[in-house]
Design a protein around this motif. Sequence first.
Motif, PDB file in Angstrom:
ATOM      1  N   THR A  46       0.827  -1.198   0.000  1.00 25.85           N
ATOM      2  CA  THR A  46       0.000   0.000   0.000  1.00 25.85           C
ATOM      3  C   THR A  46       0.870   1.260   0.000  1.00 25.85           C
ATOM      4  N   LYS A  47       0.227   2.385  -0.216  1.00 26.35           N
ATOM      5  CA  LYS A  47       0.962   3.662  -0.244  1.00 26.35           C
ATOM      6  C   LYS A  47       1.458   4.071   1.133  1.00 26.35           C
ATOM      7  N   PHE A  48       0.988   3.359   2.171  1.00 24.31           N
ATOM      8  CA  PHE A  48       1.443   3.645   3.539  1.00 24.31           C
ATOM      9  C   PHE A  48       2.568   2.716   3.990  1.00 24.31           C
ATOM     10  N   CYS A  49       2.953   1.751   3.153  1.00 27.16           N
ATOM     11  CA  CYS A  49       3.991   0.766   3.511  1.00 27.16           C
ATOM     12  C   CYS A  49       5.374   1.349   3.236  1.00 27.16           C
ATOM     13  N   ILE A  50       5.756   2.348   4.032  1.00 30.25           N
ATOM     14  CA  ILE A  50       6.911   3.183   3.677  1.00 30.25           C
ATOM     15  C   ILE A  50       8.248   2.656   4.178  1.00 30.25           C
ATOM     16  N   PHE A  56       9.905   0.242  -0.724  1.00 33.49           N
ATOM     17  CA  PHE A  56       8.643   0.920  -1.033  1.00 33.49           C
ATOM     18  C   PHE A  56       8.711   1.558  -2.422  1.00 33.49           C
ATOM     19  N   THR A  60       4.993  -1.944  -6.670  1.00 32.53           N
ATOM     20  CA  THR A  60       3.700  -1.444  -7.125  1.00 32.53           C
ATOM     21  C   THR A  60       2.831  -1.081  -5.933  1.00 32.53           C
ATOM     22  N   LYS A  61       2.248   0.131  -5.953  1.00 34.08           N
ATOM     23  CA  LYS A  61       1.355   0.576  -4.872  1.00 34.08           C
ATOM     24  C   LYS A  61      -0.078   0.214  -5.267  1.00 34.08           C
ATOM     25  N   GLY A  63      -2.916   1.018  -3.659  1.00 38.29           N
ATOM     26  CA  GLY A  63      -3.908   1.859  -3.003  1.00 38.29           C
ATOM     27  C   GLY A  63      -3.600   2.034  -1.529  1.00 38.29           C
ATOM     28  N   GLY A  64      -4.610   2.480  -0.767  1.00 35.90           N
ATOM     29  CA  GLY A  64      -4.473   2.635   0.674  1.00 35.90           C
ATOM     30  C   GLY A  64      -4.994   1.414   1.390  1.00 35.90           C
ATOM     31  N   ASN A  69      -6.981  -0.772  -4.695  1.00 34.55           N
ATOM     32  CA  ASN A  69      -7.263  -0.809  -6.132  1.00 34.55           C
ATOM     33  C   ASN A  69      -7.376  -2.283  -6.542  1.00 34.55           C
TER      34      ASN A  69
END
Length: 265
Positions: A46-50, A56, A60-61, A63-64, A69
């Motif tokens: 996810t976009k929060f998996c930083i 990261f 591939t992201k 979504g949240g 997605n």
Amino acid sequence: MQRSFTDQLGQQITITYPPKRIISLVPSQTELLFDLGLDKEVIGLTKFCIHPIEKFAARTKVGGTKKLNLELIRSLQPDLIIGNKEENQREQIEELMQEFPVWMSDIYTLEDAKQTILQIGELVDRSPEAAYLNHLITAGFNDLQTLAVQNGLNKKVAYLIWKDPYMLAGRDTFIDNILALNGLSNVVKEKRYPEIALNELNGLKPDLVFLSSEPYPFKEKHLQEIESILPDAKVVIVDGEMFSWYGSRLVKAVQYLFQLQKDLY
């Protein structure tokens, strides 16, 4: 080789073992996968998996955590998806379960977190690495509990996670358990994440108010605002990852919590 596993919601999945195309839907569990030694096997996050940031950036992201997605996930054709009951949206997870093996965690305590580390380690063929992480976490938190007792650390705390409306970490949460292990008593008696007005919070008479850096990014200006309403409490901005990430981040949390305890004596 095909192997079957039961997740923490009691659901059985069968995967090609060991999995080679994994999508992780929770930041703390994503970090755990990399710290267990996986690399190219993790194809989506996810976009929060930083953490770690270099991994990261290269993945591939999808979504949240609460707004995935699904079409992008389908296009990646994962052979395993790893999520969490609280972090992910039930309807989206159930839809993914119709098409892919989805393993779900359900975590409320440090013991739950250690069990999850072992189970994910087995799931991805990294059991020795998972056992070693748990050894470090267990030793560290045993020392934290000893230190809290030795220093008589017994303070009442309110842990704020959100603003407008203000929301707190209540009972039956991982955060509540981590507070308790460090000699801190949660002033909130309600379960999960109740809303509260600041004048109500003042009535609970906390010794400490922790403003978490996530999910709401509390800053110095918020600290000053709350200090003016709760003049008898010590207000502190804390690193939310150290209280709420339940994977390998717990190893780093030990040193952070040692320092925090010292600052609170």
